[in-house]
Each structure stands twice: as C-alpha cells, then as structure tokens.
Motif scaffolding. Structure first.
Motif, mmCIF file in Angstrom:
data_model
loop_
_atom_site.group_PDB
_atom_site.id
_atom_site.type_symbol
_atom_site.label_atom_id
_atom_site.label_comp_id
_atom_site.label_asym_id
_atom_site.label_seq_id
_atom_site.Cartn_x
_atom_site.Cartn_y
_atom_site.Cartn_z
ATOM 1 N N SER A 1 92.189 44.950 41.570
ATOM 2 C CA SER A 1 93.447 45.700 41.455
ATOM 3 C C SER A 1 94.640 44.863 41.893
ATOM 4 C CB SER A 1 93.376 47.001 42.247
ATOM 5 O OG SER A 1 93.166 46.729 43.613
ATOM 6 N N TRP A 2 94.491 44.077 42.971
ATOM 7 C CA TRP A 2 95.594 43.225 43.417
ATOM 8 C C TRP A 2 95.934 42.181 42.361
ATOM 9 C CZ3 TRP A 2 95.993 37.976 44.265
ATOM 10 C CH2 TRP A 2 97.186 37.554 44.846
ATOM 11 N N THR B 1 95.331 42.248 39.144
ATOM 12 C CA THR B 1 95.901 42.878 37.951
ATOM 13 C C THR B 1 97.369 43.225 38.176
ATOM 14 O OG1 THR B 1 93.728 43.784 37.427
ATOM 15 C CG2 THR B 1 95.607 44.766 36.314
ATOM 16 N N ALA B 2 97.691 43.740 39.351
ATOM 17 C CA ALA B 2 99.089 44.071 39.652
ATOM 18 C C ALA B 2 99.951 42.809 39.675
ATOM 19 C CB ALA B 2 99.179 44.791 40.997
ATOM 20 N N GLN B 3 99.435 41.717 40.206
ATOM 21 C CA GLN B 3 100.194 40.469 40.222
ATOM 22 C C GLN B 3 100.356 39.883 38.824
ATOM 23 O OE1 GLN B 3 101.811 39.088 42.852
ATOM 24 N NE2 GLN B 3 101.233 41.006 43.844
ATOM 25 N N VAL C 1 100.654 41.574 36.129
ATOM 26 C CA VAL C 1 101.666 42.359 35.417
ATOM 27 C C VAL C 1 103.059 41.842 35.767
ATOM 28 C CG1 VAL C 1 102.717 44.651 35.273
ATOM 29 C CG2 VAL C 1 100.248 44.413 35.161
ATOM 30 N N LYS C 2 103.252 41.469 37.046
ATOM 31 C CA LYS C 2 104.554 40.965 37.478
ATOM 32 C C LYS C 2 104.821 39.560 36.932
ATOM 33 C CE LYS C 2 104.612 43.313 41.922
ATOM 34 N NZ LYS C 2 104.604 43.076 43.380
ATOM 35 N N PRO D 1 96.323 34.804 40.566
ATOM 36 C CA PRO D 1 95.881 36.182 40.302
ATOM 37 C C PRO D 1 94.768 36.261 39.270
ATOM 38 C CG PRO D 1 98.260 36.082 40.371
ATOM 39 C CD PRO D 1 97.768 34.667 40.403
ATOM 40 N N VAL E 1 91.138 37.964 39.886
ATOM 41 C CA VAL E 1 90.590 39.002 38.999
ATOM 42 C C VAL E 1 89.161 38.638 38.599
ATOM 43 C CG1 VAL E 1 90.787 39.977 36.679
ATOM 44 C CG2 VAL E 1 92.784 39.872 38.135
#
Length: 81
Positions: free
Chosen positions: A23-24, A26-28, A30-31, A38, A42
């Motif tokens: 999850s971390w 994936t969030a990175q 996206v940014k 990241p 993943v």
C-alpha cells in the motif's frame, strides 16, 4: 508441491508487513510514477504477501537445506592443530 516451512504467526506477520509495503509503494507510485524505490517496495511487498499465503519461504528452505547438508558432514577426522 512444497511443504509449508513457516508457522501461522510468521505467515500472518508476513501478510501484514507485505500489505503495508504494497500500500505504501502504491501510494508513492501514484504521486511520483517514475521513481524506482516504490516499485521495488511494491514487488517486495507482493512477494511477502505470497509467502504468507502459501506459508513457504524460499530463503528459509535454502537455509534449512544448507544446515542439513552441514549436519551430515563428518568432522571427526579433522585434526584441529
């Protein structure tokens, strides 16, 4: 195929840690989609989730195999001096 070589608690910890990494990362991504770290997190998180679900860790398997190989060796003929 392969026998499970990690316990239930270890598997739950691997699943939890793997989902956190997944999850971390994936969030990175996206940014900042063009970063490498990241993406690596993943992949590592997905691997840990898979290890937890199957309860099989290839690193533990290789370690146990190597320890078993060394236990079979006979060191009684070696002179320590």
């Amino acid at each position: 195929m392969f026998k499970p070589n990690i316990g239930t608690l270890n598997a739950l910890i691997r699943i939890t840690g793997g989902l956190i990494l997944l999850s971390w990362g994936t969030a990175q991504l996206v940014k900042r989609p063009y970063r490498n770290f990241p993406l690596i997190s993943v992949m590592a998180g997905a691997m840990k989730v898979a290890e937890g679900i199957t309860r099989f860790c290839p690193v533990v398997f290789l370690y146990e195999e190597r320890v078993q190989e060394h236990e079979e060796d006979d060191y009684s003929n070696i002179n320590p001096s």
